[in-house]
Design an enzyme around this catalytic site. Structure first.
Site, short mmCIF file in Angstrom:
data_model
loop_
_atom_site.label_atom_id
_atom_site.label_comp_id
_atom_site.label_asym_id
_atom_site.label_seq_id
_atom_site.Cartn_x
_atom_site.Cartn_y
_atom_site.Cartn_z
N CYS A 89 0.82 -1.22 0.00
CA CYS A 89 0.00 0.00 0.00
C CYS A 89 0.85 1.27 0.00
O CYS A 89 0.40 2.33 -0.46
CB CYS A 89 -0.95 0.01 1.19
SG CYS A 89 -0.14 -0.03 2.82
N CYS A 167 -1.37 3.87 1.66
CA CYS A 167 -0.88 4.15 3.01
C CYS A 167 0.49 4.80 2.94
O CYS A 167 1.12 4.86 1.88
CB CYS A 167 -0.83 2.87 3.85
SG CYS A 167 0.46 1.70 3.33
#
Length: 291
Positions: A89, A167
């Site tokens: 991510c 992320c």
């Protein structure tokens, strides 16, 4: 199609009715070809080979038998629930108007992953599909001639979930030669930016592709800083495009051969310039040094 033929048998006339069922081969071909392309691209992900049939089934159930207009994004919920993103991510890369360059970069490097580098994004990139209410067929023509169709809805929900999955440090590659490199109405500005989720996403790095190196800041990119959640940091880095420059260089060159003097007054020189992105692709530069 119904055909009537009269036969004379023993002095009587017998009418034979022949019913011919015309198979809509064009429709069958569309569906067969679409499915073949879908499966072929899916099988290019070896780790997912065992679930390609399941993915196809979930995908088909999302749009078959439904009207192509006013199509709901929620129709794809099961498909995405059972086909989650699996890339790191923290290596999420968005893009806007830089499709060719960003994919040339991610194709050869595992530094970043765009939506089109994920399983569903890769399989459906460049394809068009839709269904029809009360019909079990798959159509591949005239599927995007109305708003909120199966194709646009797929990319909208895919972009939303792709952004929500990001992320740590996310990145985006923008075209610095456009009057407005950041467009709040693009998929990136209108769908992905609003769905970046702090504190999971800590910062966004803008890679601004330009003809020449110049200073850039997130505040200078239209409403990007305003649209981006204030808890997410933002940095902008400019990198040069791949360009070829031809320059006219005046040179006086005198050659003497066999008592004949030749004068060359000018020449054209071709300069082959590589951008830092191109350098990263070709020279396997460490990811952190690409810009």
């Amino acid at each position: 199609m119904v055909s009537k033929k009269a036969l004379a048998i023993g002095g009587t006339v017998t009418v034979v009715v022949v019913v011919v069922i015309v198979v809509p081969s064009v429709l069958l071909t569309q569906k067969a070809e679409f499915r073949e392309t879908f499966m072929k691209k899916c099988l290019e992900f070896p780790e997912e080979e065992h679930i390609c049939e399941t993915i196809w089934t979930n995908f088909e159930q999302a749009y078959v038998g439904k009207e192509k207009c006013n199509f709901s994004d929620q129709n794809y919920d099961q498909l995405f629930a059972e086909t989650p993103f699996k890339h790191p991510c923290g290596k999420t890369m968005f893009w806007s108007k830089t499709k060719d360059l960003v994919h040339k970069f991610t194709k050869k490097r595992d530094c970043f992953f765009t939506l089109e580098d994920t399983l569903l994004g890769y399989v459906l990139n460049g394809l068009s599909w839709c269904g029809e209410k009360g019909n079990n067929e798959t159509f591949t023509e005239n599927c995007e001639d109305c708003l909120n169709n199966p194709v646009s809805s797929f990319w909208k929900i895919a972009s939303t979930r792709f952004a929500q999955y990001a992320c740590e440090g996310a990145s985006v590659m923008l075209d610095g030669e456009r009057k407005e490199p950041y467009d709040s109405n693009s998929f990136f500005g209108g769908v992905e930016v609003p769905n970046l989720q702090p504190p999971k996403v800590k910062n966004l790095t803008v890679v601004l592709v330009t003809e020449e190196i110049r200073a850039c800041t997130c505040d200078s990119l239209g409403t990007l800083r305003k649209d981006l959640d204030q808890r997410i940091g933002c940095a902008c880095k400019a990198v040069t495009k791949y360009v070829r420059i031809i320059r006219h260089c005046p040179i006086l060159l005198v050659l003497k051969r066999h008592h004949v003097i030749l004068c060359i007054h000018s020449v054209h020189l071709l300069f082959h310039c590589r951008s830092r992105v191109e350098t990263c692709i070709e020279d396997n530069t460490p990811c952190g040094a690409c810009w």
